[in-house]
Design an enzyme around this catalytic site. Sequence first.
Site, PDB file in Angstrom:
ATOM      1  N   SER A  67       0.796  -1.235   0.000  1.00  0.00           N
ATOM      2  CA  SER A  67       0.000   0.000   0.000  1.00  0.00           C
ATOM      3  C   SER A  67       0.826   1.281   0.000  1.00  0.00           C
ATOM      4  O   SER A  67       0.278   2.359  -0.232  1.00  0.00           O
ATOM      5  CB  SER A  67      -0.939   0.016   1.212  1.00  0.00           C
ATOM      6  OG  SER A  67      -1.978  -0.919   1.044  1.00  0.00           O
ATOM      7  N   LYS A  70       0.437   3.248  -3.075  1.00  0.00           N
ATOM      8  CA  LYS A  70      -0.782   4.021  -3.327  1.00  0.00           C
ATOM      9  C   LYS A  70      -0.519   5.526  -3.341  1.00  0.00           C
ATOM     10  O   LYS A  70      -1.265   6.291  -3.957  1.00  0.00           O
ATOM     11  CB  LYS A  70      -1.841   3.674  -2.286  1.00  0.00           C
ATOM     12  CG  LYS A  70      -2.336   2.234  -2.387  1.00  0.00           C
ATOM     13  CD  LYS A  70      -3.238   1.850  -1.219  1.00  0.00           C
ATOM     14  CE  LYS A  70      -3.681   0.404  -1.320  1.00  0.00           C
ATOM     15  NZ  LYS A  70      -4.492  -0.028  -0.160  1.00  0.00           N
ATOM     16  N   TYR A 192      -4.678  -2.531  -9.886  1.00  0.00           N
ATOM     17  CA  TYR A 192      -4.554  -2.400  -8.434  1.00  0.00           C
ATOM     18  C   TYR A 192      -3.616  -3.462  -7.847  1.00  0.00           C
ATOM     19  O   TYR A 192      -2.730  -3.158  -7.054  1.00  0.00           O
ATOM     20  CB  TYR A 192      -5.932  -2.495  -7.781  1.00  0.00           C
ATOM     21  CG  TYR A 192      -5.879  -2.496  -6.273  1.00  0.00           C
ATOM     22  CD1 TYR A 192      -5.661  -1.312  -5.569  1.00  0.00           C
ATOM     23  CD2 TYR A 192      -6.028  -3.676  -5.549  1.00  0.00           C
ATOM     24  CE1 TYR A 192      -5.597  -1.305  -4.180  1.00  0.00           C
ATOM     25  CE2 TYR A 192      -5.970  -3.682  -4.164  1.00  0.00           C
ATOM     26  CZ  TYR A 192      -5.752  -2.493  -3.489  1.00  0.00           C
ATOM     27  OH  TYR A 192      -5.677  -2.498  -2.120  1.00  0.00           O
ATOM     28  N   TYR A 244      -4.061   3.399   7.966  1.00  0.00           N
ATOM     29  CA  TYR A 244      -5.350   2.758   8.203  1.00  0.00           C
ATOM     30  C   TYR A 244      -6.011   3.411   9.425  1.00  0.00           C
ATOM     31  O   TYR A 244      -6.028   4.623   9.543  1.00  0.00           O
ATOM     32  CB  TYR A 244      -5.184   1.240   8.339  1.00  0.00           C
ATOM     33  CG  TYR A 244      -4.319   0.637   7.263  1.00  0.00           C
ATOM     34  CD1 TYR A 244      -4.628   0.831   5.921  1.00  0.00           C
ATOM     35  CD2 TYR A 244      -3.166  -0.082   7.566  1.00  0.00           C
ATOM     36  CE1 TYR A 244      -3.828   0.307   4.915  1.00  0.00           C
ATOM     37  CE2 TYR A 244      -2.353  -0.610   6.563  1.00  0.00           C
ATOM     38  CZ  TYR A 244      -2.687  -0.406   5.237  1.00  0.00           C
ATOM     39  OH  TYR A 244      -1.903  -0.912   4.256  1.00  0.00           O
ATOM     40  N   VAL A 262       1.333  -3.671   4.004  1.00  0.00           N
ATOM     41  CA  VAL A 262       1.324  -4.945   4.723  1.00  0.00           C
ATOM     42  C   VAL A 262       2.532  -5.825   4.380  1.00  0.00           C
ATOM     43  O   VAL A 262       2.690  -6.900   4.952  1.00  0.00           O
ATOM     44  CB  VAL A 262       0.009  -5.729   4.497  1.00  0.00           C
ATOM     45  CG1 VAL A 262      -1.171  -4.963   5.069  1.00  0.00           C
ATOM     46  CG2 VAL A 262      -0.193  -6.072   3.029  1.00  0.00           C
TER      47      VAL A 262
END
Length: 308
Positions: A67, A70, A192, A244, A262
């Site tokens: 992530s 992103k 993705y 998160y 992660v």
Amino acid sequence: MINTIDYQKIFLEITSEFTEADDIGTIATYIPELGKVNPAKLGIHLSTIDNQHYAFGDSNESFSIQSVAKVLSLTLALKIMGGELWKRVGVEPSGSAFNSLVQLEYEKGIPRNPFINAGAIVICDILVTCLDNPKQDLLAFIRESSGIDSINYSTQVAESEKKCGYRNSALVNLMKDFGNIHNDVDVVLDLYFYLCSIEMTCKELTQSFMFLASGGVNPTTNQRVISPTRAKRINSVMLMCGFYDEAGDFAFKVGLPGKSGVGGGIVAIHPGKFSIAVWSPKLNANGNSYKGMKVLEALTSKTQCSIF
């Protein structure tokens, strides 16, 4: 900027203070390829805007940044689409799990921010619309903006994620039903999964994010990646939403914009000073690197160097 802090000494201090009680957490076995990683790995790399480098441990070993990538897809989408992007994804902390369907349905298919799974999927949908060859063009942007031609996807990791990506499939289909996904869901998910499979070393990660420490310009290449205003916006979203539902805790304890993944990687930015990446695969209950969070908290505490 003249650096007067001996980061190398501080890294040794921080890591020597770890005890057996700090060797906790679990690796992300729900993605089979990530479950194969040695959980004992620990790498740290800090790059200053005047090109000084400080490294520790496994900082030159490639890992799946997940992530963390992103932020880079958001940068490209924002560069292409500008402020119109925020009509399709918000900038608020989620306060829920990164793959929550409940929150997404309640908010009618508009993700809270671009770093939870649903938000990053919307960003991928925007890139599929805007780019001729989304996977190749996104990778080319990351290579050019970082100045590192060797950065690549991991096909093994991407395909491993596809095999267990049921929740992401549910998210994209729910948003498609609400009209917030404009392209074929399989094409969007493919981008993705490949985005999340990107591999870098800690050193490469700091170099890829240096533009956020330097007003939108990568000081390594002297290339303007994005405008100063948009660099500020991205740093703001990282501070509020980069971890998160542990973002507030990270801001409280560390005091820097950052983003976790992660795969055990964390990148953090001190605008005007440095970019730092930490990699330790064991994750806490919120999906963030246990030791990575500890390293960054200790760093800003020992140096009294946060944005606050």
